[in-house]
Design a protein around this motif. Sequence first.
Motif, PDB file in Angstrom:
ATOM      1  N   UNK A 167       0.825  -1.204   0.000  1.00 38.29           N
ATOM      2  CA  UNK A 167       0.000   0.000   0.000  1.00 38.29           C
ATOM      3  C   UNK A 167       0.860   1.255   0.000  1.00 38.29           C
ATOM      4  N   UNK A 168       1.883   1.284   0.831  1.00 41.70           N
ATOM      5  CA  UNK A 168       2.765   2.456   0.901  1.00 41.70           C
ATOM      6  C   UNK A 168       3.489   2.662  -0.424  1.00 41.70           C
ATOM      7  N   UNK A 169       3.983   1.591  -1.011  1.00 42.11           N
ATOM      8  CA  UNK A 169       4.678   1.699  -2.298  1.00 42.11           C
ATOM      9  C   UNK A 169       3.705   2.176  -3.380  1.00 42.11           C
ATOM     10  N   UNK A 170       2.486   1.659  -3.360  1.00 42.03           N
ATOM     11  CA  UNK A 170       1.483   2.081  -4.340  1.00 42.03           C
ATOM     12  C   UNK A 170       1.142   3.547  -4.209  1.00 42.03           C
ATOM     13  N   UNK A 171       0.964   4.011  -2.997  1.00 40.47           N
ATOM     14  CA  UNK A 171       0.659   5.432  -2.773  1.00 40.47           C
ATOM     15  C   UNK A 171       1.833   6.299  -3.221  1.00 40.47           C
ATOM     16  N   UNK A 172       3.043   5.878  -2.910  1.00 42.18           N
ATOM     17  CA  UNK A 172       4.226   6.649  -3.320  1.00 42.18           C
ATOM     18  C   UNK A 172       4.343   6.694  -4.845  1.00 42.18           C
ATOM     19  N   UNK A 173       4.145   5.565  -5.506  1.00 40.87           N
ATOM     20  CA  UNK A 173       4.242   5.533  -6.970  1.00 40.87           C
ATOM     21  C   UNK A 173       3.147   6.386  -7.602  1.00 40.87           C
ATOM     22  N   UNK A 174       1.942   6.329  -7.063  1.00 44.74           N
ATOM     23  CA  UNK A 174       0.859   7.152  -7.577  1.00 44.74           C
ATOM     24  C   UNK A 174       1.130   8.630  -7.410  1.00 44.74           C
ATOM     25  N   UNK A 175       1.646   9.016  -6.266  1.00 37.67           N
ATOM     26  CA  UNK A 175       1.968  10.417  -6.001  1.00 37.67           C
ATOM     27  C   UNK A 175       3.050  10.915  -6.953  1.00 37.67           C
ATOM     28  N   UNK A 176       4.075  10.110  -7.142  1.00 37.46           N
ATOM     29  CA  UNK A 176       5.157  10.494  -8.053  1.00 37.46           C
ATOM     30  C   UNK A 176       4.623  10.633  -9.479  1.00 37.46           C
ATOM     31  N   UNK A 177       3.744   9.731  -9.893  1.00 35.69           N
ATOM     32  CA  UNK A 177       3.168   9.808 -11.240  1.00 35.69           C
ATOM     33  C   UNK A 177       2.342  11.071 -11.422  1.00 35.69           C
ATOM     34  N   UNK A 178       1.556  11.414 -10.427  1.00 35.85           N
ATOM     35  CA  UNK A 178       0.738  12.625 -10.501  1.00 35.85           C
ATOM     36  C   UNK A 178       1.620  13.868 -10.581  1.00 35.85           C
ATOM     37  N   UNK A 179       2.655  13.910  -9.774  1.00 28.97           N
ATOM     38  CA  UNK A 179       3.563  15.061  -9.779  1.00 28.97           C
ATOM     39  C   UNK A 179       4.260  15.187 -11.127  1.00 28.97           C
ATOM     40  N   UNK A 180       4.758  14.064 -11.663  1.00 30.79           N
ATOM     41  CA  UNK A 180       5.433  14.105 -12.963  1.00 30.79           C
ATOM     42  C   UNK A 180       4.468  14.512 -14.074  1.00 30.79           C
ATOM     43  N   UNK A 181       3.251  13.997 -14.030  1.00 25.68           N
ATOM     44  CA  UNK A 181       2.258  14.370 -15.037  1.00 25.68           C
ATOM     45  C   UNK A 181       1.922  15.846 -14.980  1.00 25.68           C
TER      46      UNK A 181
END
Length: 59
Positions: free
Chosen positions: A33-47
């Motif tokens: 869950x933590x890794x998923x939230x981190x990856x999602x956050x990074x994707x949103x920021x990069x987008x």
Amino acid sequence: MGRREERRLDMERVYKTMRNIGALSIGVGIVVTVIGIAAGTISIINGAFLLKRKSEITF
């Protein structure tokens, strides 16, 4: 040691194994869950960063 005592010891081993596997599953779930939230956050920021600077991109 009687059959009843052997069976009780076997059941204790089963319960301990189930407890350990349950705890491990909860731990793995938290990590995923933590890794998923981190990856999602990074994707949103990069987008957002790419959309913000899209006018600067030339081909």
